[in-house]
Design an enzyme around this catalytic site. Structure first.
Site, mmCIF file in Angstrom:
data_model
loop_
_atom_site.group_PDB
_atom_site.id
_atom_site.type_symbol
_atom_site.label_atom_id
_atom_site.label_comp_id
_atom_site.label_asym_id
_atom_site.label_seq_id
_atom_site.Cartn_x
_atom_site.Cartn_y
_atom_site.Cartn_z
ATOM 1 N N GLY A 320 0.827 -1.201 0.000
ATOM 2 C CA GLY A 320 0.000 0.000 0.000
ATOM 3 C C GLY A 320 0.860 1.250 0.000
ATOM 4 O O GLY A 320 1.932 1.300 -0.613
ATOM 5 N N SER A 321 0.417 2.259 0.732
ATOM 6 C CA SER A 321 1.096 3.563 0.682
ATOM 7 C C SER A 321 2.453 3.580 1.366
ATOM 8 O O SER A 321 3.197 4.561 1.228
ATOM 9 C CB SER A 321 0.193 4.629 1.303
ATOM 10 N N THR A 322 2.826 2.522 2.100
ATOM 11 C CA THR A 322 4.182 2.483 2.654
ATOM 12 C C THR A 322 5.221 2.374 1.541
ATOM 13 O O THR A 322 6.412 2.598 1.767
ATOM 14 C CB THR A 322 4.352 1.302 3.624
#
Length: 628
Positions: A320-322
């Site tokens: 995801g956004s990591t």
């Protein structure tokens, strides 16, 4: 004529007597020669054979080496194992004896049947183990009732014990009986009660922990019964192993994750020490040593939350956004965007006839890189991923430790997936599409990582661009575990990745804004205590496709969905902000939003980690204080 016949008979008798006497003399001579050969010529050989028949050499299993944590706290030890045995020739009526024994200790019917089966295969004087791991109360009851239990005795051995149980099960692993496929010809492995490492540190360093067998020289009679012990060599105990885990921090991490299907990794960003490696739910490793019941095994393998799976190293998840820091750093290094260049986010991006949505329905407006990371704007990263192309994104991800096995000290580590044009062509025989680049730019699509990889990625981002590698074993010179120095400062152990310090600072500032600036996606989970502030990045990974019809009607909330369709919650973080020393990576399977679920866990873990640091507040030798 009669006289002639008598003389003839006498001559025949004399000849026969001489022949018979000669034959007897020859047989006596042969016998005497054979006796001379056996007793004089072959005397030494038959003496040895006689001794071998009289004296047996028996192997003695060595005590297994201990495993301790970074502070010397014992994690895997050897405890006295009290077991009850029965000898058939002394017991007389074995079934009746077992029946009486079953009234004193827990002795299931299946164990009684096993004992009776073994007695049919073994000699009457050979002891048969009835039950192991007796409590002191069990031993007391058996000893008190010994007169009514002929042939029953208590023996004492050693058994592996894990005092922290589930807390370190995935790290330490467990020992169990040797299976047929694991026999290598080593006679030690053929001992009936011998145990070897089956998972975790116990498996990887099994031979190191096993030691060398001792011997017992015993005198036996013609039936094989032991008469006396002539000599004894205890062998060499297994060697002690020290791991990098902080047990109390590990316990805190396991408790903080609770009953969720989750994982957490805490890493020293400079030397690669893994301080905590938690995966929940766990399991009791002691149960494998004593032997699982069919019911216990069925419960473990049927649990949908996978207690036997070490999610920290083998769980593969869309980051995801990591993953957005990877894309940001790749864009800066490639020069496709400047830190202050803005991208407009109306809430979606069009590519051909496909619309790619931002998580914020109304959009974020104009975003530069700092704001893009702070607000985790999907459209911003769609745009820079499109400019970069998937191959440059993949190259940066691999430099940061993603998409490959890191060579960690535990079995079962998986490498994840970092897609590229060549990867898709080779795996699927299909060409790469630009829309797949956009999806990869926000850590979705084909991208898969493990929590350990995400922790390593974070460490390399915040430690000044040093390609630190994680390790679990604290190596010392001459310990036989490998090249020492893995836990030294970067200048002595790890190479530089050659990434611009300025670009690393820009990304790190964006991660700090996520936590410490109002409007950051994890601002509410920040650390308020001065000197302990953290930076980080939230991530929410979808596990299902959201249709256009659902978007128009309103996307369903995670709590309204079945557990297995809810989003994964992720977070990566580091602390303290001004001089990074520790980082962590969190995954909560189907937990929902990363900011609401994973970030508070990371905050609590990083607070506890800093509180437990004996060198807190002191700069690390050779490492400059970082600004921003």
């Amino acid at each position: 004529m009669l006289k002639d016949r008598d003389q003839e008979r006498q001559r025949v008798f004399t000849r026969r007597a001489l022949l018979l006497g000669g034959a007897q003399l020859g047989m006596v001579g042969a016998l005497l020669g054979r006796l001379y050969y056996l007793q004089v010529v072959e005397a030494d050989r038959y003496t040895v054979l006689a001794e071998d028949n009289r004296i047996n050499i028996r192997l003695l299993p060595p005590p297994r080496g201990e495993i301790v944590d970074r502070f010397g706290v014992p994690l895997a030890i050897n405890e006295k194992n009290y077991r009850v045995v029965v000898v058939r020739e002394q017991a007389r009526d074995v079934p009746a004896t077992l029946e009486r024994l079953g009234r004193l200790i827990d002795l299931p019917e299946r164990e009684m049947r096993r004992v009776l089966r073994e007695m049919k295969r073994k000699r009457a004087f050979v002891p048969i183990t009835v039950r192991e791991n007796l409590t002191w109360e069990d031993v007391s009851r058996v000893e008190v009732n010994a007169p009514d239990l002929p042939g029953v005795a208590i023996e004492v051995g050693l058994s592996r014990f894990y005092p922290y149980g589930e807390t370190l099960a995935h790290v330490l692993g467990y020992v169990a009986a040797v299976s047929e496929s694991e026999l290598t010809g080593d006679p030690l492995l053929e001992l009936p009660d011998f145990r070897i490492g089956k998972n975790g540190v116990e498996r990887v360093y099994d031979e190191y922990l096993r030691g060398k067998a001792g011997t017992s020289q015993v005198e036996v009679n013609a039936l094989g019964r032991v008469i006396r012990e002539l000599s004894r060599d205890e062998g060499t105990p297994g060697r002690r192993i020290e791991i990098t885990i902080d047990t109390e921090l590990q316990r805190f991490a396991m408790e903080r994750l609770g009953a969720e299907s989750a994982a957490a990794v805490i890493l020293d960003v400079h030397n690669g020490d893994v301080l905590a490696l938690a995966s929940t739910p766990g399991f009791d490793p002691n149960a494998f040593n004593r032997g699982l019941t069919p019911k216990e095994w069925e419960e473990l393998i049927s649990n949908e939350r996978g207690p036997l799976n070490n999610k920290a190293i083998s769980g593969q998840y869309a980051p995801g956004s990591t993953f957005k820091m990877v894309v940001a750093l790749a864009a800066l290094e490639a020069g496709v965007i400047t830190p202050k260049q803005r991208v407009f986010c109306p809430g979606h991006m069009e590519l051909g006839d496909t619309r790619f949505h931002c998580w914020k329905k109304g959009g974020h407006g104009h975003m530069d890189m700092h704001d893009g990371l702070k607000h985790s704007c999907d459209v911003y990263f769609y745009e820079i991923a499109k400019r970069l192309g998937i191959d440059r994104v993949a190259a940066m991800a691999e430099r940061l430790g993603l998409g490959k096995v890191l060579g960690f000290d535990l079995p079962g580590e998986r490498g994840g997936i970092i897609p590229s044009r060549a990867w898709k062509q080779g795996r699927m025989g299909k060409s790469w599409h630009q829309g797949e680049t956009l999806i990869a730019g926000i850590g979705q699509g084909y991208v898969l990582t493990t929590p350990l990889q995400l922790a390593v990625m974070t460490a390399r981002l915040v430690n000044g661009g040093i390609a630190v590698n994680p390790h679990l074993i604290r190596r010392q010179p001459g310990d036989g575990l490998g090249v020492p120095g893995a836990n030294l400062v970067p200048e002595l152990g790890f190479p530089s990745m050659g990434i611009s310090a300025e670009h690393l600072r820009i990304v790190r500032e964006g991660m700090s804004a996520v936590m410490n600036e109002p409007g950051g996606t994890a601002y509410r989970a920040r650390i308020a205590e001065a000197g302990m502030e953290m930076g980080g990045k939230t991530g929410t990974a979808q596990v299902r496709r959201i249709s256009m019809a659902e978007r128009l009607a309103g996307v369903k909330k995670n709590e309204d969905l079945p557990w297995k369709y809810r989003d994964h919650a992720l977070f990566v973080g580091y602390a303290p902000v001004d001089q990074p020393r520790y980082c962590c990576a969190i995954i909560v399977e189907h937990g929902g939003g990363g900011s609401a679920v994973a970030a508070p866990i990371a905050r609590d873990l990083l607070i506890e980690t800093q509180k437990r640091d004996p060198m807190r507040g002191r700069p690390i030798a050779g490492l400059p204080r970082q600004e921003g």
